[in-house]
Each structure stands twice: as structure tokens, then as C-alpha cells.
Enzyme design. Sequence first.
Site, PDB file in Angstrom:
ATOM      1  N   CYS A   2       0.870  -1.177   0.000  1.00 12.26           N
ATOM      2  CA  CYS A   2       0.000   0.000   0.000  1.00 12.26           C
ATOM      3  C   CYS A   2       0.904   1.223   0.000  1.00 12.26           C
ATOM      4  CB  CYS A   2      -0.856   0.022   1.258  1.00 12.26           C
ATOM      5  SG  CYS A   2      -1.847  -1.438   1.490  1.00 12.26           S
ATOM      6  N   ARG A  27       1.220   1.667  -6.112  1.00 12.69           N
ATOM      7  CA  ARG A  27       1.426   0.706  -5.015  1.00 12.69           C
ATOM      8  C   ARG A  27       0.131   0.027  -4.600  1.00 12.69           C
ATOM      9  NH1 ARG A  27       6.243   1.428  -2.281  1.00 12.69           N
ATOM     10  NH2 ARG A  27       5.377   0.392  -0.457  1.00 12.69           N
ATOM     11  N   TRP A  74      -3.715  -1.627  -1.201  1.00 18.96           N
ATOM     12  CA  TRP A  74      -3.686  -2.876  -1.977  1.00 18.96           C
ATOM     13  C   TRP A  74      -4.100  -3.929  -0.973  1.00 18.96           C
ATOM     14  CZ3 TRP A  74      -3.511  -4.217  -6.918  1.00 18.96           C
ATOM     15  CH2 TRP A  74      -3.334  -5.564  -7.222  1.00 18.96           C
ATOM     16  N   ASN A  98       1.071   0.340   6.022  1.00 19.57           N
ATOM     17  CA  ASN A  98       1.448  -0.504   4.886  1.00 19.57           C
ATOM     18  C   ASN A  98       2.136  -1.720   5.486  1.00 19.57           C
ATOM     19  OD1 ASN A  98       2.264  -1.601   2.425  1.00 19.57           O
ATOM     20  ND2 ASN A  98       4.223  -0.499   2.488  1.00 19.57           N
ATOM     21  N   GLY A  99       1.757  -2.927   5.030  1.00 18.12           N
ATOM     22  CA  GLY A  99       2.416  -4.133   5.531  1.00 18.12           C
ATOM     23  C   GLY A  99       1.410  -5.212   5.883  1.00 18.12           C
ATOM     24  N   GLU A 482       7.397 -21.030 -19.961  1.00 17.47           N
ATOM     25  CA  GLU A 482       7.297 -19.666 -19.416  1.00 17.47           C
ATOM     26  C   GLU A 482       8.410 -18.783 -19.960  1.00 17.47           C
ATOM     27  OE1 GLU A 482       5.189 -17.933 -18.104  1.00 17.47           O
ATOM     28  OE2 GLU A 482       6.235 -16.276 -17.147  1.00 17.47           O
ATOM     29  N   LYS A 486       7.775 -15.349 -22.098  1.00 20.00           N
ATOM     30  CA  LYS A 486       8.325 -14.044 -21.715  1.00 20.00           C
ATOM     31  C   LYS A 486       9.035 -13.404 -22.901  1.00 20.00           C
ATOM     32  CE  LYS A 486       6.555 -13.118 -18.688  1.00 20.00           C
ATOM     33  NZ  LYS A 486       5.679 -14.143 -18.394  1.00 20.00           N
ATOM     34  N   GLU A 489       6.483 -12.339 -25.758  1.00 19.22           N
ATOM     35  CA  GLU A 489       5.525 -11.250 -25.524  1.00 19.22           C
ATOM     36  C   GLU A 489       6.204  -9.900 -25.361  1.00 19.22           C
ATOM     37  OE1 GLU A 489       3.065 -11.533 -22.064  1.00 19.22           O
ATOM     38  OE2 GLU A 489       4.589 -12.541 -20.908  1.00 19.22           O
ATOM     39  N   HIS A 505      11.373 -35.275 -31.644  1.00 15.34           N
ATOM     40  CA  HIS A 505      10.208 -35.747 -32.425  1.00 15.34           C
ATOM     41  C   HIS A 505       9.680 -34.649 -33.332  1.00 15.34           C
ATOM     42  CE1 HIS A 505      10.043 -39.452 -30.113  1.00 15.34           C
ATOM     43  NE2 HIS A 505      10.279 -38.725 -29.036  1.00 15.34           N
ATOM     44  N   LYS A 604      -3.093  -6.255 -19.884  1.00 17.75           N
ATOM     45  CA  LYS A 604      -2.695  -6.828 -18.597  1.00 17.75           C
ATOM     46  C   LYS A 604      -3.716  -7.860 -18.128  1.00 17.75           C
ATOM     47  CE  LYS A 604      -0.271  -7.662 -15.054  1.00 17.75           C
ATOM     48  NZ  LYS A 604       0.894  -8.554 -15.264  1.00 17.75           N
TER      49      LYS A 604
HETATM   50  C1  AGP Z   1       1.790 -13.241 -18.851  1.00 18.67           C
HETATM   51  O1  AGP Z   1       3.057 -12.627 -19.031  1.00 18.67           O
HETATM   52  C2  AGP Z   1       0.763 -12.720 -19.818  1.00 18.67           C
HETATM   53  N1  AGP Z   1       0.643 -11.310 -19.670  1.00 18.67           N
HETATM   54  C3  AGP Z   1      -0.535 -13.492 -19.823  1.00 18.67           C
HETATM   55  O2  AGP Z   1      -0.226 -14.760 -20.337  1.00 18.67           O
HETATM   56  C4  AGP Z   1      -1.251 -13.716 -18.460  1.00 18.67           C
HETATM   57  O3  AGP Z   1      -0.491 -14.583 -17.665  1.00 18.67           O
HETATM   58  C5  AGP Z   1      -2.611 -14.361 -18.756  1.00 18.67           C
HETATM   59  O4  AGP Z   1      -3.374 -13.470 -19.523  1.00 18.67           O
HETATM   60  C6  AGP Z   1      -3.370 -14.737 -17.476  1.00 18.67           C
HETATM   61  O5  AGP Z   1      -3.653 -13.590 -16.726  1.00 18.67           O
HETATM   62  P1  AGP Z   1      -4.158 -13.785 -15.213  1.00 18.67           P
HETATM   63  O6  AGP Z   1      -3.027 -14.415 -14.475  1.00 18.67           O
HETATM   64  O7  AGP Z   1      -4.466 -12.403 -14.742  1.00 18.67           O
HETATM   65  O8  AGP Z   1      -5.356 -14.678 -15.242  1.00 18.67           O
END
Ligand code: AGP
Length: 609
Positions: A2, A27, A74, A98-99, A482, A486, A489, A505, A604
Site C-alpha cells: 500500500c 502501489r 492494496w 502498509n504491511g 514460461e 516471456k 511477448e 520428435h 494486462k
Molecule cells: C503473462 O506474461 C501474460 N501477460 C498473460 O499470459 C497472463 O499470464 C494471462 O493473460 C493470465 O492472466 P491472469 O493471471 O491475470 O489470469
Amino acid sequence: MCGIIGYVGREAATPILLAGLKRLEYRGYDSAGIAILHDGELSIRRSVGKLHNLETVLQDGSLQGSIGIGHTRWATHGRPSEQNAHPHRSGDIVLVHNGIIENFLTLKYRLESEGYRFESETDTEVIAHLIASIVRRGLKLEEAVRLVSQELHGSYAIAVMSVSEPGRIFVSRSGCPLVVGRNDHGTFLASDVTPLLAHTRDVTFLDDGDIGLLTESDIFILGPNGEAKPRQIVTIDWDAEAAEKGGFQDFMIKEIHEQPQVISDTLRGRFNYELGEADLPDLAMTNEELINARRIWIVACGTSWHSGLVGKYLFEEMLRRPVQVDIGSEFRYRQPMIQKDDLFIAISQSGETADTLAAAREAKRLGARVLAIVNVVGSTLAREADGVIFTRCGPEISVASTKAFTGQVVALYLLALHVGRVRNVLSPEEGRWWLDHFLMLPGHVEQVLKQEEAIKAVAAAYYEKRNFLYLGRGINYPIALEGALKLKEISYIHAEGYAAGEMKHGPIALIDEDMPVVVLSPKDRLYDKSVNNLMEVRARNAPVIAFVTEGDRQLDRLADYVLSIPEVHPLLTPILFAVELQLLAYHVAVMRGLDVDKPRNLAKSVTVE
Ligand code: AGP
């Protein structure tokens, strides 16, 4: 995480506090509030939702006064609501915090037995009543703040005012940042330097255990035993935007470096070491439900799906429990054979991902118990699930998920420990062993982060390539996925994550000198197999970037670059490799001159199908 703010001086406090809260919204932003002390009157205004809701409430200019404190929240304890919004009050005492107070329930029960009535679900309100209870015994606010600080377990940064001590704000911190500063018009406090830069660049960062007193004209720092401490002045040369990023260039790299704290916060107060057990009060599931769960499902999207896959390996290896993992968009349309009393785990940073929400609703409709692992308190998924484990990451601003992934894996470690102990698959000794090793993870991640320069060198060698392949085995196969995601994207380079044993394969046809191959090869029972895969890649002249266990020199001659992680139990390697691959993707994207925090085409939170 927060944001707290405070001011005492000769100017109107409300506009200063609001401007400061605006600078702290990154925050946390699920509610906000301020308290102003004026002519013996304490006025508090709070609003749920973004800061502009509070600004609307305050635009009538009714809050006059030149001393006040403010907070942007938060949520960790208690959903976002006006009742749970700070500041919190007890009689003449008002404070912002905050904490995370780990022992707040014990303190709350004691205060209730003493006749205190709680209006909120927060841990913060406990602090207000504790301080009030000591002041009522005739002690001064400074002493009360010191005594209460000694009772609190967990992390906190607080700012406290009292009607009976006008013109003074006391602050105290342990485990959470707190910075103070002054100019000719007054004195200021905040969770970080960002809000102070509008008033002064000469600031003092309080140390754990310090108590600060702010008056209109000066700031006094007292040590844990009340001894006066000279103010260490630091001059900040960042601009406000850089300050929001903690001096980092982007939110993503800041959030990558926040991961040791995220691990500590997500573990904090959620285990009983003596019993070797996890303590997950929001799980809202009886031991019988966990023992009798016929099947365990984990459903998520994107990076959260990858942490779910880590969970599969974890549950199957640690608990010998089969787990069905799926992506939300597939599960929801497949007439899934989920049944009553199955355990359905939905993982989501935002708690608003449409495909994950739909899957969880379908599971609930079919009678499963739904457990959410989620970062946003008050999100749709958190509210609709039967039980929840919050990852305490604070807001994840960068579109590319990093610290949320780590928080999710830590939550899965705690859940696996909990289920293992409930089902008697793990003994108390084994439980303590796992807790010891969970608690060492922040330090291990700190060690990994120290390799950033070496990882930058790898990025410099290959940032212009057009294709990458990431290979992993076992619990690190999801990490290969993963790492590839990264890179894709944020750098827009095509990258595939693959099970190392599956590469021959088909994908091996892609391999040539223009395709760097990342190979995750920890010292585990699959090490020799990973080395075989690396040799297959090498034989086709591909550049090889090997990630190994510290001290392993066998691959030095076989790989073009060798990075390492600390030696840990194989089931604890995913987070460490993930952090290295986050750094690799980040530096490749920066070298390609791209907008790391807001990649093209991405959002996001994907709240549509
Ligand atoms: C992750 O880097 C991406 N931005 C995306 O795959 C994300 O993980 C996915 O849309 C799921 O989002 P969520 O965790 O908010 O459900």
C-alpha cells in the site's frame, strides 16, 4: 503493498495528501482515504475504488487543516470496501499502515475481550486499538507507538496522529519502507520518495525499529530505545516517474527485483513451524474435503497456466496425487468430466481473466470445490471462489507477468504442504524441512539476481535472432514454456518452449546456427537426459545457453553460455530458473528498443474471450 503519506506544516494538508496519493497509486488502488486534524477535530474521508473517487468526495473543500495522513490500499486482509479503507481510528487515535501483521488475529481476540469493537476486517485496525489502549493508560503517543511496535509480528510502516497531541505525526517501520523529508513549509512522510520529490529532494530513509516524530518545523528520529538519532540526509536525483519505478528503468525490471520480497510476503504468517504445517485460513475447505477430493484440477491461462503446470509436478511428486491441468479456454468448452467434490484450483493474477472465470464457474456448477490462487483481493475470481490463497505481490504493473508467477508458485508450495500434512503424506519433520527450504528461497533469488550482468551478455549475443527454443524436463518443462512466453511477448521474437525429450520428435528439424537454444539442466535425476538433449542440439551447430546448478562445470565446454542457480531441491528450482529467464527476456527486449512494460497487442488482463 500500500502507499502511506503524511504532512504537517503551514499549508493546507488535503491537496498535498491527494497529490501524494496520486504518486503512490502504483502501489495499490482498491481504496483510498485521508484523515485531517484541525482545531481539535479529527475528520476522515475514505472511498473504495480509485483515488479519483476520493478526490470527488473532497472537492467540496470541507476538509481544512494543515496536518494529515493518507493511504492508498492494496488489500491483503479484507476485501476492498470503505470500511476496510484506511485511515483507521480508535477514539482519539488515527493511523495508516502498509504491511502485513501476522499476529493480528491473536491481538484482535485480546482487544475484543477488552471490549474493543472492530468495524473492519483489516489487520490495521488492530494497531489503532492497541495504541489507543496504551494511551488510555496515560502514556504519551510516542511511548505507545514504541510499545505497540514491540508487539507486532510481521511487516509494517505506520503513521499515527492523536487528537490529544495536535501538530505531531509519529511514524514507525519494520520491514516496509518509510521516508521523511522537510522544506520551509512543513514536514512530509511517505512509503517512498515519489510524493516527496514535489517538496524536497533531501530525504531520510527510516531504519527498521526507528520511530520518527514530524512537527510543523522539524523531524526527529528516535532509535528503538528512544535514543535520538541524527538524520541521514540522502539527496534524490530521480524524477518522479523514475521514483515510481524505484529507480529502475521499467516496471518489469523493478517487479523482477521485487521477487524476494514477494516470496517473503506470500509465506509470511502462513505456516506453523513447530507443527511443520501451512496455515491457510482463507482456504475455507475442511480437511475432509481436501482428503476426499476425488481429483485435483488446475486451470488457468498464460503464465498462470505455467505455474499450474509446476503445481502438477509438485503435487504428483510431493504428494503422489494425480493432477489434471488445463488452459481455461479449452476446459470451458470440453464438457469436462469434473465431478462433485473434485478440487478445482483456478490461478489468476488479475482474477478477471474471462476464460479462467468461465472455467471456474463451470466447475462450480458441476459441484466441484473452487480454490482461487489470485493476486487481486476483491477480484471477481476471489469473490466467486469457495476458498482463496492471495499472492501478496502488490500491483503487477508490467503486462508481462513475473512476480505474480513467483507468488503463484509459492502459494502452490504452501498448498502442497498443507494437503501433504492433512493427508499424512508428510510428517511434521518433513513439513519443517520444506518450510526451511521455502524460507531460503528469497535468498536464493537474490543470488540469481546477481547474475543479471552475465545474463545481459547472453542477451547482447542473441537479441537480433529471430527464433529461440527453450528446453526443460520434469518440473522445469513448464519453465521452458514460461521462458519462451516471456521472450515472445516482450521482444516479439518467435520462441518455443518444449519438453526436452520431445524435441527430437520434430522441432529438431528447426535447429541450426541461427536458433539459440536454452537448456535447463539442473542437477536432478534427469540431468544426464538433459545433457543428451544438449548434445543433440550442439551437433546441429545451434548456439546453446545452458542453465545449470551452481558448481556444475560439465557443460562449460558444451555450451556457449552457462548460467547457474543455487543448489536446491529439484522441486524448488522452477522459481530460480524463471527469474533468470525473465531477466534474459527483459534485456533482449530492451536491446531491441521495445516498450517492455506495454508490449504491442497485449493487455494486462484479458477480460474477453
Ligand atoms: C503473462 O506474461 C501474460 N501477460 C498473460 O499470459 C497472463 O499470464 C494471462 O493473460 C493470465 O492472466 P491472469 O493471471 O491475470 O489470469
